[in-house]
Design a protein around this motif. Structure first.
Motif, short mmCIF file in Angstrom:
data_model
loop_
_atom_site.label_atom_id
_atom_site.label_comp_id
_atom_site.label_asym_id
_atom_site.label_seq_id
_atom_site.Cartn_x
_atom_site.Cartn_y
_atom_site.Cartn_z
N ARG A 117 -3.61 -32.16 48.96
CA ARG A 117 -3.50 -31.39 47.72
C ARG A 117 -3.92 -29.93 47.90
O ARG A 117 -3.58 -29.08 47.07
CB ARG A 117 -4.33 -32.04 46.62
CG ARG A 117 -3.75 -33.37 46.15
CD ARG A 117 -4.79 -34.17 45.39
NE ARG A 117 -5.20 -33.46 44.19
CZ ARG A 117 -4.66 -33.66 43.00
NH1 ARG A 117 -3.70 -34.55 42.88
NH2 ARG A 117 -5.08 -32.98 41.96
N ASN A 176 -0.84 -27.30 48.34
CA ASN A 176 -0.16 -26.55 47.28
C ASN A 176 -1.14 -26.18 46.16
O ASN A 176 -0.76 -25.98 45.03
CB ASN A 176 1.06 -27.31 46.73
CG ASN A 176 0.67 -28.56 45.97
OD1 ASN A 176 -0.48 -29.00 46.05
ND2 ASN A 176 1.60 -29.11 45.22
N MET A 197 -3.20 -27.83 44.45
CA MET A 197 -3.38 -28.71 43.29
C MET A 197 -4.86 -28.93 43.02
O MET A 197 -5.25 -29.31 41.92
CB MET A 197 -2.68 -30.06 43.51
CG MET A 197 -1.19 -30.05 43.27
SD MET A 197 -0.75 -29.60 41.59
CE MET A 197 -0.89 -31.18 40.78
N VAL A 241 2.28 -20.54 40.95
CA VAL A 241 3.57 -21.00 40.43
C VAL A 241 4.67 -20.97 41.50
O VAL A 241 5.27 -22.00 41.78
CB VAL A 241 3.94 -20.22 39.15
CG1 VAL A 241 5.39 -20.42 38.78
CG2 VAL A 241 3.03 -20.64 38.00
N ARG A 282 3.90 -23.52 44.35
CA ARG A 282 4.21 -24.93 44.12
C ARG A 282 5.71 -25.17 44.08
O ARG A 282 6.17 -26.30 44.25
CB ARG A 282 3.55 -25.40 42.84
CG ARG A 282 2.04 -25.54 43.04
CD ARG A 282 1.35 -26.00 41.81
NE ARG A 282 -0.09 -25.85 41.97
CZ ARG A 282 -0.94 -25.63 40.98
NH1 ARG A 282 -0.49 -25.55 39.75
NH2 ARG A 282 -2.21 -25.52 41.21
N ALA A 283 6.46 -24.11 43.81
CA ALA A 283 7.90 -24.27 43.94
C ALA A 283 8.29 -24.40 45.40
O ALA A 283 9.23 -25.10 45.76
CB ALA A 283 8.60 -23.07 43.31
N VAL A 293 6.11 -25.51 47.82
CA VAL A 293 5.50 -26.71 48.35
C VAL A 293 5.50 -27.76 47.24
O VAL A 293 4.64 -27.76 46.37
CB VAL A 293 4.06 -26.45 48.83
CG1 VAL A 293 3.48 -27.69 49.48
CG2 VAL A 293 4.03 -25.27 49.78
N GLY A 294 6.49 -28.63 47.28
CA GLY A 294 6.62 -29.63 46.21
C GLY A 294 5.72 -30.81 46.47
O GLY A 294 5.17 -30.98 47.57
N MET A 295 5.55 -31.64 45.43
CA MET A 295 4.64 -32.76 45.59
C MET A 295 5.18 -34.00 44.90
O MET A 295 5.71 -33.94 43.79
CB MET A 295 3.29 -32.39 45.00
CG MET A 295 2.23 -33.42 45.27
SD MET A 295 0.61 -32.69 45.41
CE MET A 295 -0.33 -34.09 45.95
#
Lengths: 425, 355, 300
Positions: free
Chosen positions: C96, C99, C101, C129, C132-133, C135-137
């Motif tokens: 986590r 990205n 999180m 923002v 995270r686009a 590095v997706g999760m």
């Protein structure tokens, strides 16, 4: 360690205690059932007694009179000044010509409500061409006559023990024989404001007042409450300050409502000089009272949104605000709406804080704006319950029915809204 | 997306409505008469207000039932649209209230007496009428009474039944439902009935000169051992409780007796039955005058005050056969009516020396 | 773990079979690195990495509790890297952090640097923002939005402004669903709620939702732990397919899964990266005593 408990022994022990457990279970369920039956009985007793006391208020005794609209007595431009009650009296005298003494005449005039004159005035205003002719008109009977017709005053008791004497009853019987007295649906109850004459009083003023007050309350408390709940739950850091705020909000929810009234008196009336008795100030005060309810309900429903949804949104790259507005808030909205409507219902039934800001008042005119003086439904109930006239008893119950109707409607709306919002997912 | 728009719209609505409200009360004036005060006068004032509103073309006055004390407080708090124009009172204005009002700039106050109200002690028609005296009422209800052995010592009330108080009364348990201390009816009852009864004892009467505080306490303290039951401000409730419990007595205004003559009866007090006539001619001992007070500075500023006063003081309202008598108001004698009518016409100011 | 080892005797786990056969002989062999040594064994860095983590420390509870201890690890281009280790070893926390999180967790602090294509994602000027686009999760429990299937996939592109017209959106939704292997199953009911799908379909929907934004790295946190074996197999095949375009980091408790899908495997223990190496080597020939204990089921 439990070698001694072989499977068969365990079973024996379980069997031995089984009956006791089954009985305990049955007792528990019976308790629950009893509790529900008890509350249902109480509730239905309440409803039935209110209904039995109040349903007669939806009907009102009217008497048919033949009135001569005397052109000598009506000054056409100033219709207001005409002696309409004199015409009503004239009509009664014509009907019972043998009533001579002053005292008897007074008794005779007392059969008809003072509202009859206003009714004639309205007729003349609307149809000026009728001046000079004789008209047949159903006018409201006095509240005592109404009570007699509804059986709340017994005809067979001693004359001194009733508010209508023998002569009055004989006149009423004459009307009855001629079919000139009847009970008809009481539109007045829904179209007019308060009055000191039970037969002329209605709930419209109070309903309008309640409506205006609640609109103010809703418009203020919903956005403020939701914004507060969202900020505290989603954005605010968890520290001593937010803990303090949380404790305070929870405390506010338990503060007696009269305290909010005092606050309203000190702040809105004395400091800001807002108009006394107005739905605006009432709405402000009730907003203060409902806010904690909405905030607490809002926070609880925000908490109940699963964190996985938040993670999903954040994981895609939604900003925190997007996460809240697009996902969390819509999911929490049914709970928030329920909380809001419960708060509104509470506000609808509130009298104590309104006492302090002058909404417990005799107000005849129907409020048209949020700055007009007005009262609200529960206050109307309170005022009527305290009035000496017997006929206000049934009005009180009828007003309670109106209030209950609105409460049930609001709660049903809460259920429907919740269903509707939830169906989407 | 739609949701956020919705939220924004709601907030905008809220702000807008505050804005609208803001502008609407700035420079507000009042076009209706604002009346506060006694709950005893309330039923009479409201009737006049309603007639006035329906027949005059002015707006119907707004009447708040705040109690006499609350009314004077609001009334005396200043001059201006946010303050009431008239206060009703079931007793005369107190010196302190008058002075306070003067201090706040309320100088011209016109006093109007409107009539009388009788306070009755009533019970259910199922039992016999009681013939009480004020002395009986004092002995039955005071917290402290003279020792029954004749010595001039005050002891806490020992009486359990009416027969204990007065041998000619039935052996009924003393059980009286009455209003709480916040009520004007209670004030008047304590003052007129109990104090009147206490004065029959010479040594208590003498106490007034020596220790006024103690005298007041002796006369006005109602017993708290369960014989006097505070039944709330709602007189209808007391009437209903009397019907349910034929042995109890209740204390309330005459108008409630007048409306419920089929169910309850008023006890004789000092040999006088509480009837309309007996209260009007002053022979019934437990009756009190009712007043209202007008702020002179508001007359001609708030539309309709003059006309409202004229309506209230007209014969068809407060006269012997006026509509207020239908609501239970006991009219004043003709001369007194004349006096107050002229006071209203000339807006005669009340002076501190009158009190 | 015992159960998993027995389960491992499935026909497609050839690697595992081989490893199982050799377990006996390994037991008696003395390891090169003893249990007490907490330094990372193996080659943690690669040429031209997609993500480079340097000396990462992560703390919880405002620094009271250290969850990750000085870990350096590279994620290569187009590879699937598996992270294994007993519960609470910090592998999810580490995942986590890639990205950010962990930012959402109150009192969580991170030291060290994580570079995504040479840019430290913990720099002050980096916005989470766009990160995270990139590095997706995908999460442990399938968590589709309570919206329609279409809206689930379209949501990411919409908020990032990747699409302007309805056609573009349709295209991206279709493409993503095809890539996630879900298109055939749902193309006729795109307007139905995503929550109405089966668990495996939901998870693939979540994958589609992630790839719709066009990420470069996909982080998967035990993506199959809530799924049945058939759904698991489908997702595993999908990962192999997705590897061609993305770098994938997967946290898993299933060693068979690690061995099936990954090229490299990292073994975590109590916040330390104990051993990292090619998957085959980790399972057949672990160097560290702890790694061997874990994969043979001595603890965990």
């Amino acid at each position: 360690m439990n070698n001694s408990l072989s499977p068969s022994r365990t079973l024996d022990i379980v069997h031995k205690g089984l009956k006791r457990r089954v009985n305990a279970e049955r007792r528990f369920r019976l308790c629950g059932l009893f509790a529900i039956i008890f509350s249902l009985v109480c509730l239905s007793t309440l409803f039935v007694s209110i209904f039995v006391n109040g349903y007669t208020a939806f009907f009102q005794t009217h008497i048919q009179l033949t009135v001569f609209l005397d052109p000598d007595k009506i000054d056409t431009p100033n219709i207001m000044d005409a002696d309409f009650s004199g015409m009503v009296k004239q009509s009664l005298r014509t009907k019972f010509p043998d009533v001579k003494s002053r005292k008897d005449k007074r008794k005779l005039y007392a059969l008809v409500s003072s509202g009859a004159a206003y009714q004639l005035m309205d007729i003349v205003k609307e149809y000026p061409q009728k001046i000079g002719s004789e008209i047949q008109v159903w006018v409201p009977a006095d509240d005592d006559v109404d009570m007699l017709m509804k059986g709340h005053i017994k005809r067979n008791v001693k004359e001194s023990d009733r508010r209508l004497n023998d002569a009055q009853i004989s006149w009423i019987e004459t009307f009855e024989e001629q079919g000139k007295i009847r009970k008809q649906f009481n539109f007045t109850f829904f179209t007019s404001g308060d009055s000191r004459e039970p037969e002329l009083s209605g709930v419209r003023g109070a309903v309008s007042g309640s409506f205006l007050t609640l609109i103010i309350t809703l418009v203020l408390s919903f956005p403020i409450g939701v914004a507060t709940a969202v900020y505290l739950e989603e954005f605010a850091p968890k520290n001593r300050w937010t803990d303090l705020i949380e404790v305070n909000i929870n405390n506010l929810a338990a503060v007696p409502s009269i305290v909010f009234g005092l606050l309203g008196l000190a702040v809105f009336l004395n400091f800001f000089g807002l108009p006394r008795s107005s739905p605006m100030v009432g709405g402000f005060v009730l907003t203060l009272m409902t806010l904690p309810t909405i905030i607490i309900a809002g926070r609880a429903s925000l908490k109940s949104v699963p964190p996985s949804i938040r993670e999903a949104a954040l994981g895609i790259g939604a900003s925190k605000t997007q996460m809240v507005c697009h996902h969390v808030l819509p999911l929490a909205m049914p709970g928030m709406l329920t909380g809001t409507i419960i708060g509104m219902a509470q506000a609808l039934g509130e009298t104590a804080p309104l006492l302090m800001i002058g909404m417990v008042a005799f107000i005849v005119d129907i409020p048209g704006s949020i700055t007009d003086p007005s009262t609200v439904l529960p206050v109307q109930i309170f005022l009527w319950a305290d009035s000496p006239e017997r006929a206000f008893l049934e009005k009180t119950s009828a007003a309670i029915m109106v209030l209950l109707f609105f409460l049930i409607t609001m709660n049903a709306a809460a259920v429907i809204l919740r269903r509707k919002f939830e169906k989407k997912w | 997306m739609k949701k956020s728009l919705f939220v924004v719209m709601v907030i905008v609505c809220a702000l807008l409505s505050i804005g609208v409200v803001d502008s609407s009360f700035a420079g507000a004036s009042r076009d209706y008469i604002s009346i506060v005060g006694s709950s005893t006068v309330y039923p009479f004032a409201t009737v006049v207000a309603e007639k006035f509103g329906k027949s005059s073309g002015f707006k119907t006055p707004k009447i708040e039932s705040t109690g006499s004390g609350g009314g004077h407080k609001l009334f005396g708090s200043g001059v201006g649209v946010q303050h009431p124009d008239i206060t009703n009172s079931s007793r005369r204005i107190k010196k302190s209230e008058f002075e306070k009002a003067n201090k706040n700039g309320v100088t011209g106050i016109v006093e109007v007496k409107i009539g009388y109200d009788g306070i009755v002690v009533a019970n259910s028609k199922k039992t016999a009428v009681l013939k009480l005296t004020r002395r009986d009422l004092y002995l039955a209800l005071a917290a402290q009474v003279p020792n029954p052995d004749g010595s001039q010592i005050l002891i806490s009330n020992p009486y359990r039944t009416w027969k204990d108080v007065n041998a000619s009364l039935p052996a009924l348990k003393i059980e009286v439902l009455g209003p709480p201390p916040t009520s004007g009816t209670r004030d008047a009852f304590v003052e007129l009935a109990m104090e009147g009864g206490a004065k029959k004892f010479a040594f208590i009467k003498a106490m007034k000169k020596i220790d006024k505080k103690k005298y007041k306490a002796v006369c006005h303290m109602v017993r708290e051992d369960g014989a006097y039951i505070e039944a709330g401000e709602n007189d209808n409730l007391i009437v209903q409780k009397l019907i349910a419990n034929p042995n109890a007595l209740g204390i309330f205004g005459f108008s409630f007796l007048d409306q419920n003559t089929d169910k309850i009866q008023g006890s004789f007090i000092d040999g006088v039955e509480p009837t309309f006539e007996a209260i009007a001619d002053g022979s019934y001992p437990v009756s009190r005058p009712l007043f209202f007070y007008v702020k002179k500075a508001h007359v001609d500023k708030i539309p309709g005050i003059r006309e409202f006063l004229k309506e209230f003081t007209s014969e068809k309202a407060w006269g012997d056969e006026g509509y207020l008598t239908d609501k239970g108001l006991i009219p004043m004698p003709v001369a007194e009516r004349k006096k107050y009518r002229s006071a209203v016409e000339n807006l005669t100011e009340l002076a501190l020396s009158d009190l | 773990m015992q159960a998993e080892i027995i389960n491992a005797m499935s026909p497609d786990a050839e690697l595992f079979q081989a490893y199982s056969n050799r377990t006996q002989s390994m037991e008696n062999r003395s390891m090169q690195v003893p249990r007490g040594d907490r330094r990372t064994v193996g080659q943690a860095t690669v040429e031209n990495p997609k993500v480079r983590c340097e000396n990462v420390d992560i703390f919880y509870d405002l620094g009271e509790k250290k969850a990750i201890n000085n870990i350096t690890l590279d994620i290569g281009q187009n590879e699937v890297i598996a992270m294994i280790g007993p519960s609470g070893c910090g592998k999810s926390t580490f995942l986590r952090s890639m990205n950010r999180m962990n930012d959402t967790i109150e009192g969580c602090r991170m030291d060290g640097k994580i570079f995504l294509e040479g840019k430290n994602i913990y720099d002050k000027d980096v916005d989470v923002v766009p990160l995270r686009a990139q590095v997706g999760m995908v999460f442990q429990k399938p968590n589709p939005f309570p919206k329609s299937i279409y809206d689930n996939v379209a949501y990411g592109p919409k908020i990032h402004g990747l699409v302007r017209t309805k056609n573009q959106t349709d295209e991206i939704v279709e493409h993503s669903l095809i890539r996630a292997g879900l298109w055939e199953e749902v193309k006729d009911r795109l307007d139905k709620p995503g929550t109405g799908l089966s668990g495996g379909q939901q998870q693939r929907l979540c994958i589609a939702r992630t790839i719709a934004v066009g990420p470069e790295v996909i982080l998967m946190d035990e993506p199959c732990s809530a799924l049945d074996p058939i759904a698991t197999a489908i997702i595993e095949d999908l990962m192999d397919e997705l590897r061609k375009e993305y770098s994938i980091v997967i946290v898993t408790h299933s060693m068979q899964q690690a061995s099936r899908v990954s090229q490299r495997t990292a073994f975590f223990h109590l916040g330390d990266l104990i051993e990292i190496g090619p998957t085959e080597q980790i399972f057949l020939n672990p160097i560290h005593q702890l790694t061997q204990d874990y994969i043979t089921g001595r603890f965990g």
